[in-house]
Motif scaffolding. Sequence first.
Motif, PDB file in Angstrom:
ATOM      1  N   ILE A   1      10.010  28.078  -6.853  1.00 15.15           N
ATOM      2  CA  ILE A   1      10.332  27.251  -6.519  1.00 15.15           C
ATOM      3  C   ILE A   1      11.529  26.328  -5.672  1.00 15.15           C
ATOM      4  N   THR A   2      11.592  25.372  -5.100  1.00 12.56           N
ATOM      5  CA  THR A   2      12.747  25.444  -3.542  1.00 12.56           C
ATOM      6  C   THR A   2      13.020  23.601  -3.487  1.00 12.56           C
ATOM      7  N   PRO A   3      13.979  23.320  -4.508  1.00 14.37           N
ATOM      8  CA  PRO A   3      14.732  22.591  -4.110  1.00 14.37           C
ATOM      9  C   PRO A   3      14.759  22.404  -3.117  1.00 14.37           C
ATOM     10  N   LYS A   4      15.131  21.419  -2.187  1.00 10.69           N
ATOM     11  CA  LYS A   4      16.407  20.916  -0.915  1.00 10.69           C
ATOM     12  C   LYS A   4      17.225  19.699  -0.954  1.00 10.69           C
ATOM     13  N   VAL A   5      18.657  19.976  -0.720  1.00  7.12           N
ATOM     14  CA  VAL A   5      18.826  18.449  -0.356  1.00  7.12           C
ATOM     15  C   VAL A   5      19.334  18.275   0.931  1.00  7.12           C
ATOM     16  N   SER A   6      19.171  17.020   1.659  1.00 10.06           N
ATOM     17  CA  SER A   6      20.192  17.339   2.759  1.00 10.06           C
ATOM     18  C   SER A   6      20.554  15.084   2.810  1.00 10.06           C
TER      19      SER A   6
END
Length: 369
Positions: free
Chosen positions: A234-239
């Motif tokens: 899984i690859t969650p990302k916040v920006s």
Amino acid sequence: MFYKAKLALTFLVCLTSVVAHAQQRNANVLIVHPAVGETINKQEKITYGLFPYYSADKFQEARFLRFLAADSARSTITLQTTFRNGKERSQPFTEREFEDVRNQIERNKMLADSLGQTYFVELIAGSSFTGVLVAQRETELEFTITDLGRITIQKANIRQLVPLTPAQAQRGWEPVGNGTRMFFAPTARNLRKGEGYVQNIDIIFFGANYGITDNFSLGVLFPLVPGLGGVLAITPKVSAPVSEKFSVGAGVLYGRAFGFGGSSGAGIGYGVATYGGADHNATLGLGYVFVDGENESTPVVVVGGATRVSRRFSILNETYITNEGFFGLVGGRIAATRLSGSLGFLYGSYIGGIYPAYVEVAYRFGKTK
């Protein structure tokens, strides 16, 4: 009685005059933008699309005043408007509303200075076109489009305006993504809400990513090779955008293998910063690898970027630097609005050559602009 009434009236007039003069002494004229100066006239109202709640036919001029309290510790902003019939109206403004007027003038000034500029125009309804800006009015813009001639668009119906260079205008332009990744490595630019893509990497891996909000996306990656066990990542990302051209972000690539009598997990947590837009950007990131909850003490540095050199072709690079050396991918991507293909060549300090190693086909779905 008459004498007393006259005296009282005279006193009231004097008091009113004193108060008015006191207010004038405690009021400073604010210049919301150098383009309009101290007084905003009718033509400036029309040119910059200001104060839509006042009819341009009745409007004469307006100015912003800052009133100071007696102790000079507090102040208020007021828009003082004069109409053609001689009437005046005062309207309170917050600091945020005052700043919004300034930003609106700046945006519309750029448009006014850009008559003859070619734009890619995206409408809220979802359609888009490329045209030359030929006129600007209070609530609408007018463009010239090849084969269609002049069209008028309401400003309220425009989602975005993208100025095109002469080269872009000549070869055509279309949105090909939000610049959220290089080859495999992420940038700090995020998928927009409702934007997503599915991808196949080297035939054996399948991935999907989706923008849940403009600042948070979630992805999955797994192999298509059958076996006794399986792997799921899984690859969650916040920006978050710091400015129009600079963004920062953080995320995790976490994978877990199942089967073979048990399961194990590993991944990398990273922080990343990106300068640039969707078509041209540079990225610097720092990550730490972890295996079954234990972190590696030495970070991995990633440096890379992308630049769009034609309507459909971009050059990409991503380089990973460790305490043992470096390796990376360099190559290109051919992209249309929905479909794209990438080819990357592997190189490194301990590889001894350059080899084709990354082949990807991706399909964008949902929001494409």
